[in-house]
Motif scaffolding. Sequence first.
Motif, PDB file in Angstrom:
ATOM      1  N   TYR B  46      11.128   6.210   6.956  1.00  0.00           N
ATOM      2  CA  TYR B  46       9.876   5.704   6.191  1.00  0.00           C
ATOM      3  C   TYR B  46       9.330   6.665   5.004  1.00  0.00           C
ATOM      4  O   TYR B  46       8.955   5.980   3.815  1.00  0.00           O
ATOM      5  N   LEU B  47       9.501   7.828   5.391  1.00  0.00           N
ATOM      6  CA  LEU B  47       9.071   8.853   4.271  1.00  0.00           C
ATOM      7  C   LEU B  47      10.034   8.428   2.889  1.00  0.00           C
ATOM      8  O   LEU B  47       9.654   8.516   1.666  1.00  0.00           O
ATOM      9  N   LEU B  48      11.505   8.349   3.159  1.00  0.00           N
ATOM     10  CA  LEU B  48      12.335   8.141   2.221  1.00  0.00           C
ATOM     11  C   LEU B  48      11.718   6.840   1.403  1.00  0.00           C
ATOM     12  O   LEU B  48      12.157   6.833   0.267  1.00  0.00           O
ATOM     13  N   ALA B  49      11.447   5.796   2.110  1.00  0.00           N
ATOM     14  CA  ALA B  49      11.013   4.566   1.676  1.00  0.00           C
ATOM     15  C   ALA B  49       9.950   4.928   0.519  1.00  0.00           C
ATOM     16  O   ALA B  49       9.897   4.382  -0.630  1.00  0.00           O
ATOM     17  N   VAL B  50       8.929   5.653   1.127  1.00  0.00           N
ATOM     18  CA  VAL B  50       7.893   6.034   0.261  1.00  0.00           C
ATOM     19  C   VAL B  50       7.996   6.583  -1.023  1.00  0.00           C
ATOM     20  O   VAL B  50       7.522   6.323  -2.093  1.00  0.00           O
ATOM     21  N   VAL B  51       9.169   7.684  -0.980  1.00  0.00           N
ATOM     22  CA  VAL B  51       9.755   8.455  -2.118  1.00  0.00           C
ATOM     23  C   VAL B  51      10.463   7.316  -2.977  1.00  0.00           C
ATOM     24  O   VAL B  51      10.081   7.456  -4.332  1.00  0.00           O
ATOM     25  N   ALA B  52      11.346   6.554  -2.417  1.00  0.00           N
ATOM     26  CA  ALA B  52      11.918   5.576  -3.349  1.00  0.00           C
ATOM     27  C   ALA B  52      10.817   4.548  -4.125  1.00  0.00           C
ATOM     28  O   ALA B  52      10.869   4.281  -5.425  1.00  0.00           O
ATOM     29  N   ILE B  53       9.685   4.110  -3.515  1.00  0.00           N
ATOM     30  CA  ILE B  53       8.691   3.408  -3.967  1.00  0.00           C
ATOM     31  C   ILE B  53       8.199   3.854  -5.190  1.00  0.00           C
ATOM     32  O   ILE B  53       7.866   3.676  -6.324  1.00  0.00           O
ATOM     33  N   SER B  54       7.793   5.540  -4.913  1.00  0.00           N
ATOM     34  CA  SER B  54       6.892   6.094  -5.813  1.00  0.00           C
ATOM     35  C   SER B  54       7.784   6.174  -7.185  1.00  0.00           C
ATOM     36  O   SER B  54       7.449   6.294  -8.351  1.00  0.00           O
ATOM     37  N   ILE B  55       9.255   6.527  -7.004  1.00  0.00           N
ATOM     38  CA  ILE B  55      10.113   6.657  -8.142  1.00  0.00           C
ATOM     39  C   ILE B  55      10.245   5.239  -8.870  1.00  0.00           C
ATOM     40  O   ILE B  55       9.854   5.233 -10.064  1.00  0.00           O
ATOM     41  N   GLN B  58       5.896   4.177 -10.162  1.00  0.00           N
ATOM     42  CA  GLN B  58       5.356   5.240 -10.930  1.00  0.00           C
ATOM     43  C   GLN B  58       3.842   5.095 -11.253  1.00  0.00           C
ATOM     44  O   GLN B  58       3.449   5.325 -12.304  1.00  0.00           O
ATOM     45  N   ARG B  59       3.101   4.412 -10.154  1.00  0.00           N
ATOM     46  CA  ARG B  59       1.736   4.361 -10.350  1.00  0.00           C
ATOM     47  C   ARG B  59       1.026   5.172  -9.215  1.00  0.00           C
ATOM     48  O   ARG B  59       1.507   4.545  -7.928  1.00  0.00           O
ATOM     49  N   TYR B  60       0.173   5.830  -9.374  1.00  0.00           N
ATOM     50  CA  TYR B  60      -0.613   6.477  -8.122  1.00  0.00           C
ATOM     51  C   TYR B  60      -1.200   5.312  -7.204  1.00  0.00           C
ATOM     52  O   TYR B  60      -0.915   5.436  -6.005  1.00  0.00           O
ATOM     53  N   ILE B  61      -1.754   4.343  -7.812  1.00  0.00           N
ATOM     54  CA  ILE B  61      -2.377   3.286  -6.840  1.00  0.00           C
ATOM     55  C   ILE B  61      -1.686   2.750  -5.809  1.00  0.00           C
ATOM     56  O   ILE B  61      -1.671   2.433  -4.742  1.00  0.00           O
ATOM     57  N   LEU B  62      -0.518   2.139  -6.579  1.00  0.00           N
ATOM     58  CA  LEU B  62       0.608   1.366  -6.000  1.00  0.00           C
ATOM     59  C   LEU B  62       1.312   2.494  -4.849  1.00  0.00           C
ATOM     60  O   LEU B  62       1.434   2.100  -3.432  1.00  0.00           O
ATOM     61  N   SER B  63       1.510   3.863  -5.518  1.00  0.00           N
ATOM     62  CA  SER B  63       2.156   4.634  -4.402  1.00  0.00           C
ATOM     63  C   SER B  63       1.342   4.768  -3.029  1.00  0.00           C
ATOM     64  O   SER B  63       1.817   4.689  -1.863  1.00  0.00           O
ATOM     65  N   ILE B  64      -0.102   5.311  -3.435  1.00  0.00           N
ATOM     66  CA  ILE B  64      -0.986   5.472  -2.355  1.00  0.00           C
ATOM     67  C   ILE B  64      -1.048   3.986  -1.318  1.00  0.00           C
ATOM     68  O   ILE B  64      -1.012   4.154   0.028  1.00  0.00           O
ATOM     69  N   ARG B  65      -1.084   2.786  -1.919  1.00  0.00           N
ATOM     70  CA  ARG B  65      -1.377   1.486  -1.230  1.00  0.00           C
ATOM     71  C   ARG B  65      -0.105   1.369  -0.198  1.00  0.00           C
ATOM     72  O   ARG B  65       0.003   1.163   0.932  1.00  0.00           O
ATOM     73  N   TYR B  66       1.173   1.620  -0.840  1.00  0.00           N
ATOM     74  CA  TYR B  66       2.572   1.522  -0.007  1.00  0.00           C
ATOM     75  C   TYR B  66       2.638   2.444   0.860  1.00  0.00           C
ATOM     76  O   TYR B  66       3.172   2.337   2.070  1.00  0.00           O
ATOM     77  N   SER B  67       2.189   3.741   0.764  1.00  0.00           N
ATOM     78  CA  SER B  67       2.227   4.717   1.759  1.00  0.00           C
ATOM     79  C   SER B  67       1.390   4.544   2.920  1.00  0.00           C
ATOM     80  O   SER B  67       1.726   4.505   4.206  1.00  0.00           O
ATOM     81  N   VAL B  68       0.253   3.717   2.703  1.00  0.00           N
ATOM     82  CA  VAL B  68      -0.721   3.341   3.581  1.00  0.00           C
ATOM     83  C   VAL B  68      -0.173   2.304   4.550  1.00  0.00           C
ATOM     84  O   VAL B  68      -0.069   2.429   5.755  1.00  0.00           O
ATOM     85  N   LEU B  69       0.599   1.370   3.758  1.00  0.00           N
ATOM     86  CA  LEU B  69       1.367   0.255   4.619  1.00  0.00           C
ATOM     87  C   LEU B  69       2.669   0.542   5.252  1.00  0.00           C
ATOM     88  O   LEU B  69       2.788   0.337   6.386  1.00  0.00           O
ATOM     89  N   ALA B  70       3.147   1.707   4.782  1.00  0.00           N
ATOM     90  CA  ALA B  70       4.453   2.192   5.343  1.00  0.00           C
ATOM     91  C   ALA B  70       3.870   2.988   6.660  1.00  0.00           C
ATOM     92  O   ALA B  70       4.474   2.777   7.711  1.00  0.00           O
TER      93      ALA B  70
END
Lengths: 232, 503
Positions: B46-55, B58-70
Amino acid sequence: MNDTKENILVVEDDMQIRNFICYSVRNEGYNCKIAVTGTQAINAVLNESVDVIILDLGLPDIDGIDVINEIRQWSEIPIIVVSARDQDKEKAYALDMGADDYLTKPFSSTELLARIRVALRHVKRRGNSIKQTVIQVGGLRLDMDKHLVFLDEKEVHMTPMEYSLLSLLLKNRGKVVTTAAIIKELWGPGYGQDTQALRTLMAGLRRKIELNPAKPRYIMTEIGVGYRIVEE
Amino acid sequence: MDNKNKTKIAFYQNVYSGPLFIVLATLVGAFFKYTEIPETNIAIVYLLAVVAISIFTQRYILSIRYSVLATLVFNYFFTAPYFAFEIDNISYIITFVMMVTVSLIITMLTQRIKTNAAIANLRAEENARLYKITNAISVAGSVDEIMTISVQNISEMCNTEVVLVYNNILDNTYGQCRFVKGIYDNTSSEPIKNDIEFKTIINSYENNSILRKWKTAGQEGQILALLCMPRDQASKIDVSAQRILIMIMENAVMTMERIAAAEKQNQLLQENERERYRSNLLRAISHDLRTPLSGIMGTSEMIMRMTDKADDRYELAQEIIDDAEWLHSLMENILNLTRLEDNRNYIQKQPEAIEEIIAVVLERFEKRAPGRELKVSIPNELMLVPMDAKLIIQVLINLLDNAVKHTEPENEIQLSVTHNDGSACFTVADKGSGILEKDLPYIFQLYYTSSKGAVDSQKGMGLGLTFCNTVVKAHGGNITASNHPEGGAVFTFNLPMEDKSNE
């Protein structure tokens, strides 16, 4: 050859000038020897008896300055330069290289003869005394042992610099001492070419020994070249 | 078109990459669960997925949102109780914090890389454009061409109308050119004739509020070029283009200055060459005249000495000497005048003591005019005046010769030097007949001789006084001639005591 006559060597490539110099010299009772080139001049000094050299700087073979240089390696014979080069630089250069006097063309024969007399007196003085400790010129007397200066038998107080300047000129009396040579002697070789200090020092010295600095009796100015103390 | 495409791609990345990677992570997790690989590995997936999503986003809000979801999805599917949320568990909170932190760091890093890449791209573009212009300028044949190339490129780059006025310092002319979208527009511009017109034009552009202005100054701070474009167009060009614009203008002005400096250097070299040639020539002339003069004078002296004073030949020889002496002083005057007019640097000023100068003058005067009375007055204290001693002595001798010639032998001549308000003031006065009023204004002019005698009468003093005037002027002083109220001519000149020229 008459041994009692002084020998004057005239080094000059221009025939007309050589002729009248020789005439004047002979007329005055000296022996006149002739050299047309620098090499002849050097050979004459080496092989013959010569008392004074009258030297033109513009010679056909070697420059007169080099002739002075060459002769000064082994001889102290007075050299009077007569030259058409009128720049102060060239004058001062010839004097610093060892010439005793410098006359710019055109000059009068009276002037030349006066300079020859001074030069001959030089030779005689050099021969007479081994070491002079007292120099007397007119009313001016320098006692080198006691470091004292007298003017008309009265002691004149001098600063050390004034004393050095006066004794330098007196030791070379009759000769022009160039500004550069004085500065080098008094202030050292690193001092450069600042003449202002020398002019000021000279003004102070003249006020002590000359009645009227604008009509000096002892220290003559050779403008652009240096100073000279007259002998008579 | 390109930009639109890019935005589209970014949009899809933002919307779809999140769910896609979380679903993928969940599938991998299910596979791990099924093959009984330990639970901790699933968290890492899941951590890997979060890294991929962030790459990708490239937006903070989306990264935070998807890491919560993950975190939630992981919690829901893979921690006991399965298929339910367990909120109290402390490890849940740790996982959540870790995921959010990692996603933020990754987003930050990718953003930074992206910004750097964008900057590098921009620089490369700027460099390419500047390189192109510099190349074009380096083969340009004239300043006008340099300016035209620069304006054309700016106009092309900004896609608008651009006007440039400039000062061509090479030959000090002025120019103006206008380009519309990279195409030369010759409708405008009267030629600018002088500095005043140039300043007027610059002012009128400067005060025009619908224009945006860029000034470029030279090394000495003076404005050499002014670039204008309509303000509404200027507001459309971006920061980078503005920077290039300024660089192009600076480059153009610098190139112009460099060419001007090289040209000046070249001229100076040529001038020096000419000066050296002339000074050698003068030295040769001086030398060649001195030698025969010595011969003439010496030989005449010789004749005089051979002759009896009563003989006519004695006097004739004396006359030859007199004429030769006069020729000699004429020669000195001419040579020095020529040197002075040729080369201002000929004057070599040094602080000289007035008493020494006067002493030399006195000595020479006594030789030239034996028996004549000269009354001298100089200050008692030492006075040092910067001067070329030989030339000033010659000036004084000329003035004294003049006085001797125009007075009776019994008349007294006066020479005085005074210290006067920062300058040394020299006066030569005689008690002769003075100078004619109508001669006074012209007396220092070249070859002017008194209206008393014919212009070609021998031994005129024309050149002597011209020499005096030239020498004194070259010293920064002034010479005047006047008549004394009680009779007699008075020549006065002053020399500044402070030497400004050599410092």
